[in-house]
Motif scaffolding. Structure first.
Motif, PDB file in Angstrom:
ATOM      1  N   ILE A   4       0.854  -1.180   0.000  1.00  0.00           N
ATOM      2  CA  ILE A   4       0.000   0.000   0.000  1.00  0.00           C
ATOM      3  C   ILE A   4       0.891   1.232   0.000  1.00  0.00           C
ATOM      4  O   ILE A   4       2.094   1.133   0.241  1.00  0.00           O
ATOM      5  CB  ILE A   4      -0.953   0.035   1.226  1.00  0.00           C
ATOM      6  CG1 ILE A   4      -0.156   0.149   2.536  1.00  0.00           C
ATOM      7  CG2 ILE A   4      -1.872  -1.183   1.237  1.00  0.00           C
ATOM      8  CD1 ILE A   4      -1.030   0.434   3.757  1.00  0.00           C
ATOM      9  N   LEU A  37      -8.798   7.176   2.375  1.00  0.00           N
ATOM     10  CA  LEU A  37      -8.461   5.944   1.672  1.00  0.00           C
ATOM     11  C   LEU A  37      -8.916   6.087   0.231  1.00  0.00           C
ATOM     12  O   LEU A  37     -10.107   6.247  -0.036  1.00  0.00           O
ATOM     13  CB  LEU A  37      -9.150   4.740   2.338  1.00  0.00           C
ATOM     14  CG  LEU A  37      -8.947   3.385   1.672  1.00  0.00           C
ATOM     15  CD1 LEU A  37      -7.473   2.985   1.673  1.00  0.00           C
ATOM     16  CD2 LEU A  37      -9.792   2.318   2.357  1.00  0.00           C
ATOM     17  N   ASN A  38      -7.950   6.052  -0.675  1.00  0.00           N
ATOM     18  CA  ASN A  38      -8.255   6.170  -2.110  1.00  0.00           C
ATOM     19  C   ASN A  38      -9.133   7.388  -2.392  1.00  0.00           C
ATOM     20  O   ASN A  38     -10.151   7.306  -3.069  1.00  0.00           O
ATOM     21  CB  ASN A  38      -8.891   4.885  -2.631  1.00  0.00           C
ATOM     22  CG  ASN A  38      -7.984   3.684  -2.456  1.00  0.00           C
ATOM     23  OD1 ASN A  38      -6.769   3.794  -2.592  1.00  0.00           O
ATOM     24  ND2 ASN A  38      -8.559   2.550  -2.120  1.00  0.00           N
ATOM     25  N   CYS A  52      -7.521  -3.111   4.119  1.00  0.00           N
ATOM     26  CA  CYS A  52      -6.787  -2.563   2.990  1.00  0.00           C
ATOM     27  C   CYS A  52      -6.572  -3.626   1.932  1.00  0.00           C
ATOM     28  O   CYS A  52      -6.441  -4.812   2.224  1.00  0.00           O
ATOM     29  CB  CYS A  52      -5.437  -2.023   3.446  1.00  0.00           C
ATOM     30  SG  CYS A  52      -5.518  -0.305   3.946  1.00  0.00           S
ATOM     31  N   GLN A  53      -6.559  -3.179   0.706  1.00  0.00           N
ATOM     32  CA  GLN A  53      -6.333  -4.032  -0.455  1.00  0.00           C
ATOM     33  C   GLN A  53      -5.005  -3.627  -1.109  1.00  0.00           C
ATOM     34  O   GLN A  53      -4.519  -2.517  -0.918  1.00  0.00           O
ATOM     35  CB  GLN A  53      -7.471  -3.862  -1.469  1.00  0.00           C
ATOM     36  CG  GLN A  53      -8.857  -4.105  -0.905  1.00  0.00           C
ATOM     37  CD  GLN A  53      -9.048  -5.524  -0.429  1.00  0.00           C
ATOM     38  OE1 GLN A  53      -8.683  -6.470  -1.116  1.00  0.00           O
ATOM     39  NE2 GLN A  53      -9.619  -5.684   0.758  1.00  0.00           N
ATOM     40  N   ASP A  56      -3.784   0.055  -2.347  1.00  0.00           N
ATOM     41  CA  ASP A  56      -4.573   1.136  -1.758  1.00  0.00           C
ATOM     42  C   ASP A  56      -3.660   2.305  -1.407  1.00  0.00           C
ATOM     43  O   ASP A  56      -2.470   2.129  -1.125  1.00  0.00           O
ATOM     44  CB  ASP A  56      -5.273   0.676  -0.467  1.00  0.00           C
ATOM     45  CG  ASP A  56      -6.609   0.001  -0.728  1.00  0.00           C
ATOM     46  OD1 ASP A  56      -7.105   0.037  -1.871  1.00  0.00           O
ATOM     47  OD2 ASP A  56      -7.164  -0.562   0.239  1.00  0.00           O
ATOM     48  N   LYS A  57      -4.243   3.495  -1.438  1.00  0.00           N
ATOM     49  CA  LYS A  57      -3.514   4.700  -1.050  1.00  0.00           C
ATOM     50  C   LYS A  57      -4.165   5.242   0.218  1.00  0.00           C
ATOM     51  O   LYS A  57      -5.332   5.647   0.199  1.00  0.00           O
ATOM     52  CB  LYS A  57      -3.558   5.752  -2.166  1.00  0.00           C
ATOM     53  CG  LYS A  57      -2.758   6.981  -1.831  1.00  0.00           C
ATOM     54  CD  LYS A  57      -2.742   7.959  -2.984  1.00  0.00           C
ATOM     55  CE  LYS A  57      -1.901   9.173  -2.601  1.00  0.00           C
ATOM     56  NZ  LYS A  57      -1.899  10.180  -3.670  1.00  0.00           N
ATOM     57  N   LEU A  58      -3.413   5.226   1.313  1.00  0.00           N
ATOM     58  CA  LEU A  58      -3.903   5.665   2.609  1.00  0.00           C
ATOM     59  C   LEU A  58      -3.147   6.920   3.024  1.00  0.00           C
ATOM     60  O   LEU A  58      -1.917   6.947   3.011  1.00  0.00           O
ATOM     61  CB  LEU A  58      -3.695   4.554   3.642  1.00  0.00           C
ATOM     62  CG  LEU A  58      -4.178   4.801   5.055  1.00  0.00           C
ATOM     63  CD1 LEU A  58      -5.684   5.036   5.091  1.00  0.00           C
ATOM     64  CD2 LEU A  58      -3.805   3.628   5.949  1.00  0.00           C
TER      65      LEU A  58
END
Length: 67
Positions: A4, A37-38, A52-53, A56-58
């Protein structure tokens, strides 16, 4: 393991980790922060329910009170 982006830094975490677990794993204090998140703000009440996958952008923001 999944990758991530956490505040624009590549981070590898275990698959199935919740947002809360990721913050704790990164030693980020849960109080006084907001999560995106995203590109979507995530309410604190949902942090422990969202996993989270990969990719993902956190983003973690410090909450600042002012007046």
């Amino acid at each position: 393991m999944i990758n991530i982006l956490l505040n624009d830094q590549a981070v590898t975490v275990s698959a199935g980790m919740s947002l809360t677990q990721i913050l704790e794993h990164q030693t980020i204090t849960l109080n006084g922060v907001a999560l995106v998140l995203n590109a979507e703000v995530v309410p604190r009440s949902r942090w422990s329910h969202i996993m989270c996958q990969h990719d993902d952008k956190l983003e973690v923001f410090s909450v600042v009170a002012g007046g």
